[in-house]
Design a protein around this motif. Structure first.
Motif, PDB file in Angstrom:
ATOM      1  N   LEU A   1       0.845  -0.986   0.385  1.00  0.00           N
ATOM      2  CA  LEU A   1      -0.300  -0.137  -0.016  1.00  0.00           C
ATOM      3  C   LEU A   1       1.019   1.284  -0.375  1.00  0.00           C
ATOM      4  N   ILE A   2       0.776   2.409  -0.917  1.00  0.00           N
ATOM      5  CA  ILE A   2       1.804   3.296  -1.132  1.00  0.00           C
ATOM      6  C   ILE A   2       0.505   4.217  -1.080  1.00  0.00           C
ATOM      7  N   GLY A   3       0.748   5.712   0.016  1.00  0.00           N
ATOM      8  CA  GLY A   3      -0.260   6.946  -0.417  1.00  0.00           C
ATOM      9  C   GLY A   3       0.923   7.361   0.408  1.00  0.00           C
ATOM     10  N   ARG A   4      -0.059   8.745   0.604  1.00  0.00           N
ATOM     11  CA  ARG A   4       0.473  10.110   1.457  1.00  0.00           C
ATOM     12  C   ARG A   4       0.330   9.598   2.793  1.00  0.00           C
ATOM     13  N   ASN A   5       0.690  10.528   3.462  1.00  0.00           N
ATOM     14  CA  ASN A   5       0.025  10.857   4.952  1.00  0.00           C
ATOM     15  C   ASN A   5      -1.448  10.770   5.158  1.00  0.00           C
ATOM     16  N   ASN A   6      -1.948   9.762   6.259  1.00  0.00           N
ATOM     17  CA  ASN A   6      -3.176  10.380   6.461  1.00  0.00           C
ATOM     18  C   ASN A   6      -4.105  10.426   5.182  1.00  0.00           C
ATOM     19  N   SER A   7      -3.720   9.024   4.196  1.00  0.00           N
ATOM     20  CA  SER A   7      -4.399   8.690   3.233  1.00  0.00           C
ATOM     21  C   SER A   7      -5.866   7.557   2.822  1.00  0.00           C
ATOM     22  N   GLY A   8      -5.505   6.854   4.393  1.00  0.00           N
ATOM     23  CA  GLY A   8      -6.031   6.110   5.412  1.00  0.00           C
ATOM     24  C   GLY A   8      -5.226   3.882   4.966  1.00  0.00           C
ATOM     25  N   LYS A   9      -4.114   4.352   4.649  1.00  0.00           N
ATOM     26  CA  LYS A   9      -3.558   2.856   4.394  1.00  0.00           C
ATOM     27  C   LYS A   9      -4.031   2.135   5.586  1.00  0.00           C
ATOM     28  N   SER A  10      -3.583   2.744   6.478  1.00  0.00           N
ATOM     29  CA  SER A  10      -3.477   1.980   8.100  1.00  0.00           C
ATOM     30  C   SER A  10      -4.780   1.352   8.254  1.00  0.00           C
ATOM     31  N   ASN A  11      -6.106   2.759   8.124  1.00  0.00           N
ATOM     32  CA  ASN A  11      -7.462   2.425   8.385  1.00  0.00           C
ATOM     33  C   ASN A  11      -7.927   1.244   7.451  1.00  0.00           C
ATOM     34  N   LEU A  12      -6.948   0.712   6.290  1.00  0.00           N
ATOM     35  CA  LEU A  12      -7.782  -0.066   5.255  1.00  0.00           C
ATOM     36  C   LEU A  12      -7.157  -2.035   5.966  1.00  0.00           C
ATOM     37  N   LEU A  13      -5.780  -1.644   6.679  1.00  0.00           N
ATOM     38  CA  LEU A  13      -5.328  -3.026   6.916  1.00  0.00           C
ATOM     39  C   LEU A  13      -6.316  -3.102   8.386  1.00  0.00           C
ATOM     40  N   SER A  14      -6.987  -2.034   9.506  1.00  0.00           N
ATOM     41  CA  SER A  14      -7.544  -2.385  10.334  1.00  0.00           C
ATOM     42  C   SER A  14      -9.116  -3.054  10.621  1.00  0.00           C
ATOM     43  N   ALA A  15      -9.400  -2.704   8.836  1.00  0.00           N
ATOM     44  CA  ALA A  15     -10.766  -2.929   8.659  1.00  0.00           C
ATOM     45  C   ALA A  15     -10.362  -3.597   8.156  1.00  0.00           C
ATOM     46  N   ILE A  16      -9.611  -4.610   7.823  1.00  0.00           N
ATOM     47  CA  ILE A  16      -9.297  -6.423   7.291  1.00  0.00           C
ATOM     48  C   ILE A  16      -8.969  -6.484   9.082  1.00  0.00           C
ATOM     49  N   GLN A  17      -7.997  -6.222   9.415  1.00  0.00           N
ATOM     50  CA  GLN A  17      -8.025  -7.138  11.590  1.00  0.00           C
ATOM     51  C   GLN A  17      -9.760  -6.662  11.875  1.00  0.00           C
ATOM     52  N   ILE A  18     -10.570  -5.823  11.177  1.00  0.00           N
ATOM     53  CA  ILE A  18     -11.614  -6.101  12.091  1.00  0.00           C
ATOM     54  C   ILE A  18     -12.421  -7.608  11.179  1.00  0.00           C
ATOM     55  N   PHE A  19     -12.395  -7.594  10.338  1.00  0.00           N
ATOM     56  CA  PHE A  19     -12.830  -8.366   9.627  1.00  0.00           C
ATOM     57  C   PHE A  19     -12.786 -10.165   9.847  1.00  0.00           C
ATOM     58  N   PHE A  20     -11.409 -10.113  10.024  1.00  0.00           N
ATOM     59  CA  PHE A  20     -11.138 -11.521  10.568  1.00  0.00           C
ATOM     60  C   PHE A  20     -10.848 -11.651  12.284  1.00  0.00           C
ATOM     61  N   GLU A  21     -10.976 -10.609  13.433  1.00  0.00           N
ATOM     62  CA  GLU A  21     -10.965 -11.010  14.440  1.00  0.00           C
ATOM     63  C   GLU A  21     -12.834 -10.967  14.567  1.00  0.00           C
ATOM     64  N   PHE A  22     -13.457 -10.366  13.292  1.00  0.00           N
ATOM     65  CA  PHE A  22     -14.689 -11.046  14.146  1.00  0.00           C
ATOM     66  C   PHE A  22     -14.802 -12.062  13.496  1.00  0.00           C
ATOM     67  N   LEU A  23     -14.546 -12.778  12.681  1.00  0.00           N
ATOM     68  CA  LEU A  23     -14.661 -14.405  11.487  1.00  0.00           C
ATOM     69  C   LEU A  23     -13.984 -15.463  13.204  1.00  0.00           C
ATOM     70  N   ARG A  24     -12.832 -14.626  13.914  1.00  0.00           N
ATOM     71  CA  ARG A  24     -12.397 -15.653  15.102  1.00  0.00           C
ATOM     72  C   ARG A  24     -13.196 -15.715  15.739  1.00  0.00           C
ATOM     73  N   SER A  25     -13.961 -14.767  16.118  1.00  0.00           N
ATOM     74  CA  SER A  25     -15.822 -14.536  17.687  1.00  0.00           C
ATOM     75  C   SER A  25     -15.740 -15.922  17.910  1.00  0.00           C
ATOM     76  N   ALA A  26     -16.735 -16.267  18.931  1.00  0.00           N
ATOM     77  CA  ALA A  26     -17.073 -17.082  19.159  1.00  0.00           C
ATOM     78  C   ALA A  26     -18.382 -16.973  18.285  1.00  0.00           C
ATOM     79  N   SER A  27     -19.151 -16.133  18.028  1.00  0.00           N
ATOM     80  CA  SER A  27     -20.014 -16.333  17.411  1.00  0.00           C
ATOM     81  C   SER A  27     -20.348 -15.189  16.188  1.00  0.00           C
ATOM     82  N   LEU A  28     -20.356 -16.346  15.110  1.00  0.00           N
ATOM     83  CA  LEU A  28     -20.256 -15.643  13.819  1.00  0.00           C
ATOM     84  C   LEU A  28     -21.700 -14.780  13.346  1.00  0.00           C
ATOM     85  N   VAL A  29     -22.922 -15.354  13.631  1.00  0.00           N
ATOM     86  CA  VAL A  29     -24.252 -14.324  13.507  1.00  0.00           C
ATOM     87  C   VAL A  29     -23.835 -12.570  14.285  1.00  0.00           C
ATOM     88  N   ALA A  30     -24.050 -12.723  15.595  1.00  0.00           N
ATOM     89  CA  ALA A  30     -23.398 -11.156  16.167  1.00  0.00           C
ATOM     90  C   ALA A  30     -22.181 -11.336  17.260  1.00  0.00           C
TER      91      ALA A  30
END
Length: 125
Positions: free
Chosen positions: A28-57
């Motif tokens: 990921l290449i971009g200027r500071n504050n262009s959203g690179k870290s936020n994109l990685l955070s979204a991917i991390q949240i996605f996988f944390e949710f999949l690892r949670s005990a309940s996939l429904v809610a």
């Protein structure tokens, strides 16, 4: 399992970000504050949710602060959509897990052929 495609909408500084056909190594290449870290955070949240005990809610969603919404617009949902490319072994493992958790799905699973991946969308209001 590898990520094939990522779509993030209305998350933090990201109004919309699409990455198609992810490879073995992505940069990921971009200027500071262009959203690179936020994109990685979204991917991390996605996988944390999949690892949670309940996939429904979950009673403790990883997105809850006003700053997690683009322009603090909490009337528009945050969406994280990821398409995963799966190996044959992973597909068998998922089929088995579904059949154990929901035996009524066993026959329907046998009718589904040529699965290559899994697409999941998380939507937070």
């Amino acid at each position: 399992m590898k990520i094939f495609r990522v779509n993030v909408t209305d998350f933090r500084s990201i109004n919309r970000a699409d990455i198609a056909e992810c490879g073995e190594l992505n940069v990921l290449i971009g200027r500071n504050n262009s959203g690179k870290s936020n994109l990685l955070s979204a991917i991390q949240i996605f996988f944390e949710f999949l690892r949670s005990a309940s996939l429904v809610a979950t009673t403790d969603p990883p997105i809850s602060d006003a700053t997690d919404w683009f322009d603090r617009r909490d009337d528009v949902p945050v969406k994280i959509d990821i398409l995963l490319d799966l190996t044959e072994e992973e597909i068998v493992e998922i089929r088995t897990a579904i059949a154990v958790e929901a035996p009524q799905m066993r026959n329907a699973l046998e009718d589904i052929k040529n699965i290559r991946g899994l697409e999941c969308e998380l939507t937070f209001y």
